[in-house]
Enzyme design. Sequence first.
Site, PDB file in Angstrom:
ATOM      1  N   HIS A   1       1.472   4.412  -2.911  1.00  0.00           N
ATOM      2  CA  HIS A   1       1.537   5.874  -2.752  1.00  0.00           C
ATOM      3  C   HIS A   1       2.757   6.429  -3.483  1.00  0.00           C
ATOM      4  O   HIS A   1       2.686   7.479  -4.129  1.00  0.00           O
ATOM      5  CB  HIS A   1       1.624   6.243  -1.272  1.00  0.00           C
TER       6      HIS A   1
ATOM      7  N   GLU B   1      -6.328   7.304  -0.473  1.00  0.00           N
ATOM      8  CA  GLU B   1      -6.222   6.031   0.248  1.00  0.00           C
ATOM      9  C   GLU B   1      -6.898   4.894  -0.508  1.00  0.00           C
ATOM     10  O   GLU B   1      -6.380   3.775  -0.553  1.00  0.00           O
ATOM     11  CB  GLU B   1      -6.815   6.164   1.655  1.00  0.00           C
TER      12      GLU B   1
ATOM     13  N   HIS C   1       0.843  -1.205   0.000  1.00  0.00           N
ATOM     14  CA  HIS C   1       0.000   0.000   0.000  1.00  0.00           C
ATOM     15  C   HIS C   1       0.876   1.252   0.000  1.00  0.00           C
ATOM     16  O   HIS C   1       0.621   2.200  -0.759  1.00  0.00           O
ATOM     17  CB  HIS C   1      -0.908  -0.031   1.237  1.00  0.00           C
ATOM     18  N   GLU C   2       1.897   1.271   0.846  1.00  0.00           N
ATOM     19  CA  GLU C   2       2.766   2.449   0.915  1.00  0.00           C
ATOM     20  C   GLU C   2       3.539   2.645  -0.381  1.00  0.00           C
ATOM     21  O   GLU C   2       3.736   3.774  -0.841  1.00  0.00           O
ATOM     22  CB  GLU C   2       3.719   2.339   2.106  1.00  0.00           C
TER      23      GLU C   2
END
Length: 284
Positions: A136, A203, A132-133
């Site tokens: 980003h 998100e 997930h990071e």
Amino acid sequence: MTFNWFKTTLLMAAIVALFGVIGAMIGGKSGMLLALLFGGAMNVFAYWNSDKMVLRMYNAQEVDARSAPELYGMVAELAGRAGLPMPRVYVIHEDQPNAFATGRDPEHAAVAATTGIMRLLDYRELRGVMAHELAHVRHRDTLISTISATMAGAISALANFAMFFGGRDEEGRAVNPIAGILVAILAPLAASLIQMAISRAREFEADRGGAEISGDPLALASALRKIEYYAQGLPMYAAEAHPETAQMMIINPLSGGGVDSLFRTHPRTEERIARLNEMARGGV
């Protein structure tokens, strides 16, 4: 990528405009010009240094393949799957389970995880979080979130200056003190709303991108469920001291996070989990 640069430019312009409004309240036209110059200078500074500032706020310690082999190896594997350069990897000594990414572009990116999240999650779940990071990073969200955190903090400081020291009009007369108080309250609120409008949509996209990178949306869904449950009972002291950075985290780290949806920095975790479950049913 082009749209993210547009969002970044829009964010920076909106925050510089807020600096101008506060400057006008403090010192009329002259104050507005000085504040606009200050805001522009802060934008340049934040572009180059905001990631270092945020990592310093959290006392993050850089690790490598020798000092944290499992975490470092996991990030290296996921970065390869995502087609990204290897980011710097940091550990934050906080009990609350959380993680974030920062850096102005993929070539200067960093990912950070708390010791709490590494204790709480199993390997598969932590892998989902780090994916997930990295999503980003791939989407270039890290520049937007880190600059907005730095600038929101600067606006709050400037607004407090307006309240405590008041302001003068062009003739040198004191302005209405009630106006100064309103600026001190509304300016940080406006900066936060700008952050939140961008953060919540980001998100969802990072959840989807992270699930695609890891190939395992259910791992991230399980991780979010655990983090949401345990984070509520564990304060994150660095985030409480610097609330403008809350929107960078995978889950809102603030103890007062459950307020009206207008002021939420993150989408509801239940909705994020539902979307990930839907991805799993349809295949990544």
